[in-house]
Design an enzyme around this catalytic site. Structure first.
Site, PDB file in Angstrom:
ATOM      1  N   ASP A 172      47.918  13.383  31.327  1.00  0.00           N
ATOM      2  CA  ASP A 172      47.040  13.782  30.224  1.00  0.00           C
ATOM      3  C   ASP A 172      45.680  13.147  30.494  1.00  0.00           C
ATOM      4  O   ASP A 172      45.531  12.333  31.411  1.00  0.00           O
ATOM      5  CB  ASP A 172      47.609  13.271  28.884  1.00  0.00           C
ATOM      6  CG  ASP A 172      46.702  13.603  27.702  1.00  0.00           C
ATOM      7  OD1 ASP A 172      46.228  14.746  27.613  1.00  0.00           O
ATOM      8  OD2 ASP A 172      46.450  12.713  26.865  1.00  0.00           O
ATOM      9  N   SER A 173      44.700  13.492  29.671  1.00  0.00           N
ATOM     10  CA  SER A 173      43.382  12.885  29.808  1.00  0.00           C
ATOM     11  C   SER A 173      43.388  11.401  29.430  1.00  0.00           C
ATOM     12  O   SER A 173      42.511  10.663  29.846  1.00  0.00           O
ATOM     13  CB  SER A 173      42.394  13.615  28.904  1.00  0.00           C
ATOM     14  OG  SER A 173      42.829  13.537  27.562  1.00  0.00           O
TER      15      SER A 173
ATOM     16  N   CYS B 206      49.019  17.854  28.353  1.00  0.00           N
ATOM     17  CA  CYS B 206      47.663  18.045  27.844  1.00  0.00           C
ATOM     18  C   CYS B 206      47.516  19.529  27.534  1.00  0.00           C
ATOM     19  O   CYS B 206      47.648  20.373  28.437  1.00  0.00           O
ATOM     20  CB  CYS B 206      46.664  17.612  28.915  1.00  0.00           C
ATOM     21  SG  CYS B 206      44.950  17.951  28.473  1.00  0.00           S
TER      22      CYS B 206
ATOM     23  N   GLU C 108      42.473   7.488  20.352  1.00  0.00           N
ATOM     24  CA  GLU C 108      42.181   6.563  21.467  1.00  0.00           C
ATOM     25  C   GLU C 108      41.771   5.181  20.935  1.00  0.00           C
ATOM     26  O   GLU C 108      41.949   4.177  21.610  1.00  0.00           O
ATOM     27  CB  GLU C 108      41.069   7.119  22.374  1.00  0.00           C
ATOM     28  CG  GLU C 108      41.476   8.332  23.206  1.00  0.00           C
ATOM     29  CD  GLU C 108      42.288   8.002  24.470  1.00  0.00           C
ATOM     30  OE1 GLU C 108      42.176   6.878  24.982  1.00  0.00           O
ATOM     31  OE2 GLU C 108      43.043   8.882  24.924  1.00  0.00           O
TER      32      GLU C 108
ATOM     33  N   CYS D 241      47.373  19.542  20.480  1.00  0.00           N
ATOM     34  CA  CYS D 241      46.723  18.528  21.327  1.00  0.00           C
ATOM     35  C   CYS D 241      47.657  17.337  21.281  1.00  0.00           C
ATOM     36  O   CYS D 241      48.099  16.936  20.197  1.00  0.00           O
ATOM     37  CB  CYS D 241      45.356  18.158  20.774  1.00  0.00           C
ATOM     38  SG  CYS D 241      44.628  16.706  21.601  1.00  0.00           S
TER      39      CYS D 241
ATOM     40  N   HIS E 118      47.217  14.313  21.625  1.00  0.00           N
ATOM     41  CA  HIS E 118      46.736  13.122  20.915  1.00  0.00           C
ATOM     42  C   HIS E 118      47.100  13.189  19.417  1.00  0.00           C
ATOM     43  O   HIS E 118      47.193  12.152  18.768  1.00  0.00           O
ATOM     44  CB  HIS E 118      45.214  13.004  21.019  1.00  0.00           C
ATOM     45  CG  HIS E 118      44.726  12.395  22.299  1.00  0.00           C
ATOM     46  ND1 HIS E 118      44.768  13.071  23.495  1.00  0.00           N
ATOM     47  CD2 HIS E 118      44.195  11.177  22.566  1.00  0.00           C
ATOM     48  CE1 HIS E 118      44.260  12.290  24.445  1.00  0.00           C
ATOM     49  NE2 HIS E 118      43.914  11.135  23.912  1.00  0.00           N
TER      50      HIS E 118
END
Ligand code: DGL
Length: 266
Positions: free
Chosen positions: A10-11, A73, A153, A185, A187
């Site tokens: 993932d990012s 992702c 994050e 997403c 996240h």
């Protein structure tokens, strides 16, 4: 091959929601995780850039000879799954988007599904296309929620700022009569509690990370690639920047000890 690891990327930390789901579904599989923390977020970037990152991320994981690659992702799944597939030869690839779309399409009762995701995922309409391929009668209503990624994050899981932003982002979509909301997403499941409280109990939440774990189990079982090990091991964690910060966030989200995190050059 059976003892090879499952590669996940993932990012940033979002893919850890996938790691958690894989550990629950396949507890004895070895996992190698790459978070591209030097270049997160992907969501506001162009397709050209996202496709380049997808190719780099795949090359990084391929060094560890994975038996399957999980694109944890949605942004890469929406805009660059073909790049990942091309970059890894005959290693099977599965992305969160198709798995999430399938679970949502099977789950809706009133054929009205909401999807929240990054700007790139929403602009691509990849969820709408994937869901309508399964059932053309379903209406898909999408909303980009770009600030959710930095909030996750930063570890703002239950923060007043997250509640305020969630109320703002989700006000319109919850008035659309949807019975299902896809967290498009990876996240976003980190902020699931706030999202759930904001949309209320009548809307069923679909976690694309959980969906991909079911799909991975299916794929490994079909191809006879399940591990024969009966011992669980900690995932091997790689990041492209700030390993210390990743380690702290890992501890917070995974409810574990502070793990070792290796810094790698993409
Ligand atoms: N977690 C990613 C996704 O599922 C990307 C978030 C980002 O880097 O913007 O889309």
């Amino acid at each position: 091959m059976n003892q090879s690891p499952i590669g996940i990327f993932d990012s940033g930390i979002g893919g850890l929601t996938g790691v958690k789901a894989i550990q629950a579904a396949l507890p004895f599989e070895r996992i190698i995780y790459f978070g591209d923390t030097a270049r997160v977020p992907y969501g506001p970037k162009s397709q050209v850039t996202i496709r380049k990152y997808a190719s780099d991320d795949t090359a990084m994981l391929m060094r560890y000879q994975p038996k399957i690659i999980i694109v944890a992702c949605n942004t890469v799944s929406a805009l660059a799954l073909d790049v990942v597939e091309k970059s890894c030869g005959n290693v099977p690839v599965t992305g969160v988007l198709k798995a999430g779309a399938r679970l949502a399409a099977e789950g809706t009762r009133n054929n009205r599904i909401g999807v929240i995701g990054t700007q790139a995922t929403v602009s691509s309409n990849a969820y709408g296309l994937a869901i309508n391929q399964l059932n053309p009668d379903i209406e898909v209503i999408s909303q980009a929620c770009p600030l959710f990624v930095p909030l996750a994050e930063e570890g703002f899981i239950d923060h007043p700022a997250t509640k305020l932003i969630a109320a703002q982002y989700l006000a319109e979509i919850t008035k659309e009569g949807i019975d299902t909301l896809v967290l498009g997403c990876t996240h976003y499941p980190i902020l699931r509690k706030v999202i759930e409280e904001t949309v209320g109990p009548d809307i069923r939440i679909i976690d694309s990370a959980e969906a991909v774990a079911f799909r991975t189990r299916e794929l490994l079982t079909q191809s006879g690639l399940l591990t024969s090990s009966m011992k669980a091991s900690a995932p091997h964690l790689l990041v492209s920047d700030l390993p210390q910060k990743f380690s702290m966030l890992y501890q917070l989200f995974m409810d574990s000890e502070m793990p070792d995190v290796e810094l790698v050059d993409v």
